[in-house]
Write an enzyme that holds these catalytic residues in place. Sequence first.
Site, PDB file in Angstrom:
ATOM      1  N   ARG A  86      93.063 -33.029  41.363  1.00 26.86           N
ATOM      2  CA  ARG A  86      93.162 -31.899  40.445  1.00 26.86           C
ATOM      3  C   ARG A  86      94.304 -30.961  40.845  1.00 26.86           C
ATOM      4  NH1 ARG A  86      90.201 -27.764  41.226  1.00 26.86           N
ATOM      5  NH2 ARG A  86      88.346 -28.912  41.866  1.00 26.86           N
ATOM      6  N   TYR A  89     102.995 -22.053  16.239  1.00 32.37           N
ATOM      7  CA  TYR A  89     101.892 -23.019  16.287  1.00 32.37           C
ATOM      8  C   TYR A  89     100.542 -22.286  16.201  1.00 32.37           C
ATOM      9  CZ  TYR A  89      98.691 -26.565  17.692  1.00 32.37           C
ATOM     10  OH  TYR A  89      97.616 -27.410  17.700  1.00 32.37           O
ATOM     11  N   ASP A 130     108.782 -22.449  23.454  1.00 35.08           N
ATOM     12  CA  ASP A 130     108.120 -23.681  23.047  1.00 35.08           C
ATOM     13  C   ASP A 130     109.197 -24.584  22.438  1.00 35.08           C
ATOM     14  OD1 ASP A 130     106.750 -25.698  21.650  1.00 35.08           O
ATOM     15  OD2 ASP A 130     105.003 -24.417  21.314  1.00 35.08           O
ATOM     16  N   LYS A 143     103.900 -34.692  21.008  1.00 34.64           N
ATOM     17  CA  LYS A 143     104.763 -34.868  19.845  1.00 34.64           C
ATOM     18  C   LYS A 143     105.941 -35.793  20.187  1.00 34.64           C
ATOM     19  CE  LYS A 143     101.739 -31.949  18.277  1.00 34.64           C
ATOM     20  NZ  LYS A 143     101.935 -30.509  18.241  1.00 34.64           N
TER      21      LYS A 143
HETATM   22  C1  LIG Z   1     101.190 -29.363  18.625  1.00 32.11           C
HETATM   23  C2  LIG Z   1     101.880 -28.163  19.123  1.00 32.11           C
HETATM   24  C3  LIG Z   1     101.358 -27.434  20.202  1.00 32.11           C
HETATM   25  C4  LIG Z   1     100.025 -27.753  20.825  1.00 32.11           C
HETATM   26  O1  LIG Z   1     100.077 -28.949  21.561  1.00 32.11           O
HETATM   27  P1  LIG Z   1      98.789 -29.906  21.796  1.00 32.11           P
HETATM   28  O2  LIG Z   1      99.384 -31.019  22.598  1.00 32.11           O
HETATM   29  O3  LIG Z   1      98.290 -30.313  20.442  1.00 32.11           O
HETATM   30  O4  LIG Z   1      97.773 -29.124  22.531  1.00 32.11           O
HETATM   31  C5  LIG Z   1     102.095 -26.361  20.663  1.00 32.11           C
HETATM   32  N1  LIG Z   1     103.274 -26.011  20.090  1.00 32.11           N
HETATM   33  C6  LIG Z   1     103.784 -26.680  19.057  1.00 32.11           C
HETATM   34  C7  LIG Z   1     105.089 -26.248  18.468  1.00 32.11           C
HETATM   35  C8  LIG Z   1     103.115 -27.782  18.531  1.00 32.11           C
HETATM   36  O5  LIG Z   1     103.638 -28.434  17.479  1.00 32.11           O
END
Ligand SMILES: *Cc1c(COP(=O)(O)O)cnc(C)c1O
Length: 404
Positions: free
Chosen positions: A58, A124, A195, A220
Site C-alpha cells: 500500500r 469534470y 488536469d 482515458k
Molecule cells: C474521467 C475524468 C476524471 C476522473 O477520472 P476517473 O479515472 O474516472 O476517476 C477526471 N478528470 C477528467 C478531465 C476526466 O475526464
Amino acid sequence: MSTAPEHRPSTALAPATVVVSAGRPARAQGGHINPSLPLNSTYVSRGVITPGELSYSRGDNDAWHPFEEALVALESGAADSGGPGSGAAAGGEALVFSSGMAAIAAVFSLVPDGGTIVLPRHAYQAGMVLADQISDKHGVTLRHVDIADTDAVVAALEGADLLLVESPTNPMLEVADLPAVLGAARARGVRSVVDNTFATPLGQRPLEHGADIVLHSVTKYLAGHSDVVLGALVTRDAELAAVLREHRMLHGAIAGPFEVWLALRGLRTLALRFERAQANAAELARRLADHPEVAEVRHPSLPGDPGHERAKAQMNGFGAIIGVRPKQRAASGEAAAIERADAVVNAVRLWLPATSLGGVESMLERRRRWGTEAPTVPVDLLRLSVGIEDVEDLWADLDQALRS
Ligand SMILES: *Cc1c(COP(=O)(O)O)cnc(C)c1O
C-alpha cells in the site's frame, strides 16, 4: 552497436519514442523487454525501513514503477529516472492512484480547512461535486471562474490556496492561457494543478508552464482501451510528492498491479492513437460545422472557436473531444432540445452510446443527462470522444444519426 548508451536521457528523445521506450527493465542478456507483473502485498523486510525500500504494497509497490517512470519522462521531459525501484526521478515524481478521482481527492486534501480553491465553472463533474462536499464539510471557499478568462482567474487567486485548471475543459472545451494563469498562481504563492486528461502529455506539458502538479485520469487516453480505471499525479516538488505519497498510503486508494500493467501496455501506442484521433476529430469538426442538422460545434481546431488561437499557440494538436448541439426541428424549448439530442444518441450504430472518453472506440453522450453536470452546459450538448476508426465510417454513422 554496443556503444549505444543503456539509459539515454529522455530529453533527447521525442515523446512518440518515450511512450515506447520508457519504463523498460534494464537490459540484460536473456532479460525481459517488458516489465513483469509482480503480485505481492508485502516484501521481505527486517528492522528499520530506509526510504525507497519496499516493505508493504500500500505504501509502495514495484508494480507501479515502470508506468510511473514513463509518466515522469512524458510530463517532465525528465532525464532517465535512475532505473526500476528508484521511485523518484531526477525530473520529478509520478504517483499512480486507483482512479482519476482518487488523484483529485489527494490534491484537494492539500487545502486546509477554511481555505480557498479557484476552479473552473466547467470541469469534470465528479471533481466539482467533491469540491462542493469539501466546501460544506471543511468550510472551504470555492471560487468558480471561466478558466479561459485570464483576468478573472488572476483576480480570483488573491489569498487562494489552490488553483485547479482544466484545459481544454470537460465538456465545454474552454482553453486556459496556461503560462499566464500558472505564472500568476506561482507569483502569488498559490499551488496549481492542471488536469491534463484531455490534452495528454503529447498535447501539452503543464509542468513546463509552471504547474506544481499534473493530474491524469489514466482511464482515458493514456491507457486508451476502455478496460481500466486508473489515475496519476506528477510533480517536480519533492516535498509535495512526499505529502501526496503519504495521502495515498493512509487513504489507501491504490492501484492494482494489473491495472497499471494494462496502462503501460496501452501507453505504448499513445502517440499513434492520439495522432489518429486528433486528425479524425479535426476532420469531423470541420464537416459538422457545415452540417444542416447541426446548430453548434465546439472544437479548438475550428478557426472560429474561442479557444483556437490559444490552443494553436500552446498545444500540439487540438485534442479529440468535440461538442455538438443538434439543430432543433419544428418544436423548440428545453424538453424538445433534450429529446432531439437523445434521438441522435439512440440512432448511432457504430459510435458507442457511453460515458467516458479517450479510448480507441468513438463514443458519445448527452452530458446533462448527469444531474451533477453544470447547469450552464447546454441541455442538448453532445460530447463526442473521437476514436481511431476510419473517419469516413465515423462520418457516415454520425450523418445518418443527425438526419434520422
Ligand atoms: C474521467 C475524468 C476524471 C476522473 O477520472 P476517473 O479515472 O474516472 O476517476 C477526471 N478528470 C477528467 C478531465 C476526466 O475526464
